[in-house]
Design a protein around this motif. Structure first.
Motif, PDB file in Angstrom:
ATOM      1  N   TRP A 146       0.818  -1.224   0.000  1.00 27.61           N
ATOM      2  CA  TRP A 146       0.000   0.000   0.000  1.00 27.61           C
ATOM      3  C   TRP A 146       0.851   1.274   0.000  1.00 27.61           C
ATOM      4  O   TRP A 146       0.450   2.311  -0.546  1.00 27.61           O
ATOM      5  CB  TRP A 146      -0.943   0.006   1.201  1.00 27.61           C
ATOM      6  CG  TRP A 146      -1.942  -1.081   1.095  1.00 27.61           C
ATOM      7  CD1 TRP A 146      -1.945  -2.296   1.723  1.00 27.61           C
ATOM      8  CD2 TRP A 146      -3.093  -1.046   0.255  1.00 27.61           C
ATOM      9  NE1 TRP A 146      -3.029  -3.061   1.354  1.00 27.61           N
ATOM     10  CE2 TRP A 146      -3.768  -2.293   0.432  1.00 27.61           C
ATOM     11  CE3 TRP A 146      -3.653  -0.144  -0.645  1.00 27.61           C
ATOM     12  CZ2 TRP A 146      -4.932  -2.629  -0.242  1.00 27.61           C
ATOM     13  CZ3 TRP A 146      -4.816  -0.494  -1.279  1.00 27.61           C
ATOM     14  CH2 TRP A 146      -5.445  -1.694  -1.101  1.00 27.61           C
ATOM     15  N   ALA A 196       0.400   4.366  -2.591  1.00 24.35           N
ATOM     16  CA  ALA A 196       0.230   5.755  -2.139  1.00 24.35           C
ATOM     17  C   ALA A 196       1.289   6.667  -2.766  1.00 24.35           C
ATOM     18  O   ALA A 196       1.005   7.799  -3.159  1.00 24.35           O
ATOM     19  CB  ALA A 196       0.299   5.835  -0.620  1.00 24.35           C
ATOM     20  N   LEU A 212      -4.295   9.912   0.201  1.00 23.78           N
ATOM     21  CA  LEU A 212      -3.181   9.042  -0.227  1.00 23.78           C
ATOM     22  C   LEU A 212      -3.517   8.279  -1.500  1.00 23.78           C
ATOM     23  O   LEU A 212      -2.670   8.110  -2.387  1.00 23.78           O
ATOM     24  CB  LEU A 212      -2.842   8.047   0.892  1.00 23.78           C
ATOM     25  CG  LEU A 212      -2.141   8.618   2.149  1.00 23.78           C
ATOM     26  CD1 LEU A 212      -2.072   7.547   3.244  1.00 23.78           C
ATOM     27  CD2 LEU A 212      -0.747   9.110   1.783  1.00 23.78           C
ATOM     28  N   TYR A 213      -4.775   7.885  -1.616  1.00 23.27           N
ATOM     29  CA  TYR A 213      -5.150   6.986  -2.720  1.00 23.27           C
ATOM     30  C   TYR A 213      -6.123   7.659  -3.693  1.00 23.27           C
ATOM     31  O   TYR A 213      -6.737   6.964  -4.508  1.00 23.27           O
ATOM     32  CB  TYR A 213      -5.757   5.704  -2.135  1.00 23.27           C
ATOM     33  CG  TYR A 213      -4.845   5.072  -1.086  1.00 23.27           C
ATOM     34  CD1 TYR A 213      -3.730   4.355  -1.481  1.00 23.27           C
ATOM     35  CD2 TYR A 213      -5.121   5.207   0.274  1.00 23.27           C
ATOM     36  CE1 TYR A 213      -2.886   3.805  -0.514  1.00 23.27           C
ATOM     37  CE2 TYR A 213      -4.277   4.659   1.233  1.00 23.27           C
ATOM     38  CZ  TYR A 213      -3.164   3.972   0.829  1.00 23.27           C
ATOM     39  OH  TYR A 213      -2.309   3.403   1.774  1.00 23.27           O
ATOM     40  N   THR A 236      -5.937   4.240   4.494  1.00 23.30           N
ATOM     41  CA  THR A 236      -5.433   2.904   4.094  1.00 23.30           C
ATOM     42  C   THR A 236      -6.458   1.818   4.391  1.00 23.30           C
ATOM     43  O   THR A 236      -6.676   0.895   3.569  1.00 23.30           O
ATOM     44  CB  THR A 236      -4.122   2.598   4.828  1.00 23.30           C
ATOM     45  OG1 THR A 236      -3.160   3.615   4.524  1.00 23.30           O
ATOM     46  CG2 THR A 236      -3.568   1.240   4.427  1.00 23.30           C
TER      47      THR A 236
END
Length: 458
Positions: free
Chosen positions: A384, A388, A408-409, A434
């Motif tokens: 992850w 990111a 982040l995503y 996350t």
């Protein structure tokens, strides 16, 4: 018998003047001169004339008395003649007595000559009346006016040919009375004095060009001594710019509106001029006529609604539930539109009203602490951090240039809320981002990240 018939000497006559030749007054009988009578053939101070009184012949000497008494000889005068001769003694003593009388006659003759010389014929004209010829003994103009009972005030004028004011025979004197005038000339008022008798003469003296002018009083009207109120509007050139044309008129109008009518220009509706129509038009002035078209325009504009949030302890922190959708209100605004000579002016607000009130949006925001993020089966063990780094550079608050994706995503707001998030992804902690990204991966795999999804597997 011989008898001496010589008359006794006459008693001296009284004298009330000065004794001739003495220089001192005498109030009693005149004494004989202190000096002997001159033996000169000229009895009066040696005058070369044989006649004592200015060359006139002396009276004939009386005949010597006869030594023989008897009636008077034939041809002689009677008692009156004897009395006259007795009263007028001959010789130096008689001539001496005639001197004061001669002096008095000479003085009176000289005084009469001076009296006649001081009399002057003067022509006097009073305030435009007929001239009069006066005989006066006045020395100057002021004395002449005083004799005639005339007074010159501070606004009156006295003209004379007399040099320095002194009068001479044949001089002419004119007195003109002042008259107050309240003059309004081309819109400006002032007070003045004039000795003119008519309006036309007064304007000429003031220096006002009356040709083509408007006069409130006829030119031939008299100006009374009590005064006059006079309005004068001289002829002026005024230029009007209207409907793309230029027109110049010569006018004595009192207002711009009157001059506009004389130029044949009509104002309609909201039309006006560049200066107030009631103002005074000045010579050389240029006035623009403005053709005005008015209109109205109504616009409706939204009124934003407010968002009201209430804390809900049953919901986890970061979770929001919309209880009522908001609705914008409506504002109705009326604008006044104006076109001046074909040019549209800036709209002007003349009315503003709310026709529909906005409805607030009600939102319940969770205040319950969120439990620690747990693992998500099927998504643990993937990289992850690499995803990111590819999507946002590893920044939890990152937002793409369009403002649609964040975190982040790079969640879009709809996806983020569908996964149970509140607000936007970039507002949530990195751990929560996350966690929800793992849930999304379990639902849809790596398809939400078409470009960076391959980083999850290294």
């Amino acid at each position: 018998m011989i008898d001496d018939h010589r008359p006794a000497p006459a008693p001296p006559e009284p004298s009330y003047g000065r004794a001739y030749g003495s220089g001192e007054p005498s109030y009693g009988p005149q004494a004989a001169p202190p000096y002997p009578q001159p033996e000169s053939p000229y009895p009066l101070h040696g005058s070369p004339s044989p006649y004592p009184l200015h060359g006139s012949p002396p009276p004939p000497a009386p005949a010597p008395p006869s030594p023989i008494s008897g009636p008077p000889a034939a041809g002689r005068t009677g008692a009156a003649g004897r009395r006259r001769r007795a009263a007028e003694p001959s010789g130096p003593e008689g001539l001496w007595r005639l001197v004061p009388q001669a002096l008095v006659v000479a003085f009176l003759a000289g005084g009469t000559t001076a009296f006649v010389a001081d009399d002057k014929a003067v022509e006097l004209t009073v305030d435009g009346g007929p001239p009069r010829t006066l005989h006066t003994f006045a020395d100057d103009v002021s004395e002449l006016l005083e004799e005639e009972g005339l007074t010159a005030g501070p606004h009156d004028t006295v003209t004379s040919r007399a040099a320095g004011g002194a009068l001479a025979d044949g001089d002419a004197v004119e007195l003109r009375y002042g008259r107050p005038i309240a003059l309004t000339l081309d819109g400006r008022r002032r007070e003045l004095w004039t000795t003119a008798h008519t309006v036309e003469e007064a304007l000429r003296r003031i220096g006002v060009r009356a040709s083509g002018a408007y006069l409130s009083t006829p030119r031939t009207a008299p100006v009374p001594r009590s005064g006059l109120t006079l309005v004068v509007r001289t002829e002026r050139a005024v230029t009007f710019l209207a409907d793309g044309r230029e027109r110049t008129v010569r006018t004595n109008a009192a207002t711009v509106g009157e001059a506009l009518a004389q130029a044949g220009i009509t104002l309609a509706g909201q039309d006006t001029t560049s200066v107030p129509p009631g103002s005074f038009p000045h010579d050389g002035q240029t006035v623009t006529v403005m053709r005005i078209t008015d209109g109205r325009e109504v616009r409706e504009e939204p009124v934003p609604y407010a968002v009201e949030r209430t804390a809900d302890p049953e919901l986890y922190a970061g979770t929001e539930v919309v209880e009522r959708q908001g609705r914008a209100g409506v504002r109705r605004i009326t604008y006044a539109l104006r076109t001046v000579n074909g040019v549209r002016q800036r709209p002007r607000v003349v009315a503003d009203e709310i026709v529909r009130e906005p409805v607030s949006r009600l939102v319940r925001a969770g205040s319950r602490p969120r439990p620690a993020v747990t693992a998500v089966a099927g998504a643990d063990g993937l990289d992850w951090a690499a995803l990111a780094a590819c999507e946002s550079g590893g920044r939890a608050d990152a937002v793409d240039p369009s403002g649609t994706y964040g975190g982040l995503y790079q969640f879009d707001p709809g996806t983020w809320r569908a996964l149970g998030g509140s607000g936007t992804a970039q507002q949530a902690p990195a751990a929560e981002q996350t966690y929800r990204a793992k849930k999304l991966y379990v639902q849809r795999g790596a398809s939400p990240w078409p470009h960076c999804g391959g980083r999850l597997r290294g």
